[in-house]
Every structure is written in structure tokens, then in C-alpha cells.
Design a protein around this motif. Structure first.
Motif, PDB file in Angstrom:
ATOM      1  N   VAL A  51       0.830  -1.205   0.000  1.00 47.15           N
ATOM      2  CA  VAL A  51       0.000   0.000   0.000  1.00 47.15           C
ATOM      3  C   VAL A  51       0.865   1.256   0.000  1.00 47.15           C
ATOM      4  O   VAL A  51       0.400   2.333  -0.308  1.00 47.15           O
ATOM      5  N   ASN A  52       2.161   1.122   0.282  1.00 50.65           N
ATOM      6  CA  ASN A  52       3.012   2.309   0.382  1.00 50.65           C
ATOM      7  C   ASN A  52       3.271   2.984  -0.962  1.00 50.65           C
ATOM      8  O   ASN A  52       3.924   4.011  -1.012  1.00 50.65           O
ATOM      9  N   ASP A  53       2.769   2.445  -2.082  1.00 48.21           N
ATOM     10  CA  ASP A  53       2.921   3.145  -3.357  1.00 48.21           C
ATOM     11  C   ASP A  53       1.762   4.108  -3.615  1.00 48.21           C
ATOM     12  O   ASP A  53       1.737   4.788  -4.627  1.00 48.21           O
ATOM     13  N   TYR A  54       0.827   4.186  -2.671  1.00 43.08           N
ATOM     14  CA  TYR A  54      -0.309   5.111  -2.760  1.00 43.08           C
ATOM     15  C   TYR A  54       0.168   6.526  -2.507  1.00 43.08           C
ATOM     16  O   TYR A  54       0.855   6.799  -1.532  1.00 43.08           O
ATOM     17  N   GLN A  55      -0.171   7.454  -3.391  1.00 41.65           N
ATOM     18  CA  GLN A  55       0.193   8.852  -3.237  1.00 41.65           C
ATOM     19  C   GLN A  55      -1.051   9.666  -2.938  1.00 41.65           C
ATOM     20  O   GLN A  55      -1.992   9.689  -3.742  1.00 41.65           O
ATOM     21  N   GLN A  56      -1.076  10.309  -1.782  1.00 37.57           N
ATOM     22  CA  GLN A  56      -2.207  11.161  -1.406  1.00 37.57           C
ATOM     23  C   GLN A  56      -2.226  12.390  -2.305  1.00 37.57           C
ATOM     24  O   GLN A  56      -1.210  13.050  -2.481  1.00 37.57           O
ATOM     25  N   ILE A  57      -3.369  12.694  -2.903  1.00 41.01           N
ATOM     26  CA  ILE A  57      -3.526  13.862  -3.762  1.00 41.01           C
ATOM     27  C   ILE A  57      -4.667  14.696  -3.200  1.00 41.01           C
ATOM     28  O   ILE A  57      -5.785  14.206  -3.045  1.00 41.01           O
TER      29      ILE A  57
END
Length: 69
Positions: A51-57
Motif C-alpha cells: 500500500v506504500n505506493d499510494y500517493q495522497q492527492i
């Protein structure tokens, strides 16, 4: 549960939905189908990838411009 941001564009003969938070895209015959398929693809991505490849936008701006080339 995570919120995703995405864009949808027409690429004949389909609509393509591209997630902006992770490198996942999908397509469908309609906008609704493309979005539904994208949600499924992102859920499968999170099953297989950390899940650490998720980028908050927080904010999305869409632009269009001509470039030389």
C-alpha cells in the motif's frame, strides 16, 4: 478504504480511466464502465502490491496547452 482521484478520457472506441494515486488504469465502453473497471483494478492492485505506493492527492487541476514538437 482509500479515496482515489482519477481522470477519464476518450480513446476511440473506449473511455480510459487513469488513477492518479497509483499507476493503474482501465477502460470501458462508457464512462461509468471505465470508472467501475478502474475501481476493481485499483482494489486488485492493493491486494498484490504494498500500500506504500499510494500517493495522497489533495487537489486536481486539469489543463490543456499546445506544445511544439
Amino acid at each position: 478504504m482509500r479515496t482515489i482521484k482519477f481522470c477519464v478520457y476518450k480513446e476511440e472506441p473506449h473511455y480510459v480511466a487513469q488513477c492518479l494515486n497509483v499507476d493503474v488504469s482501465s477502460f470501458g465502453a462508457t464512462v461509468e464502465e471505465a470508472i467501475s473497471n478502474l475501481k476493481e483494478a485499483v482494489e486488485l492492485h492493493f491486494e498484490d502490491e504494498p500500500v506504500n505506493d499510494y500517493q495522497q492527492i489533495d487537489e486536481v487541476l486539469i489543463g490543456e496547452s499546445l506544445v511544439h514538437g
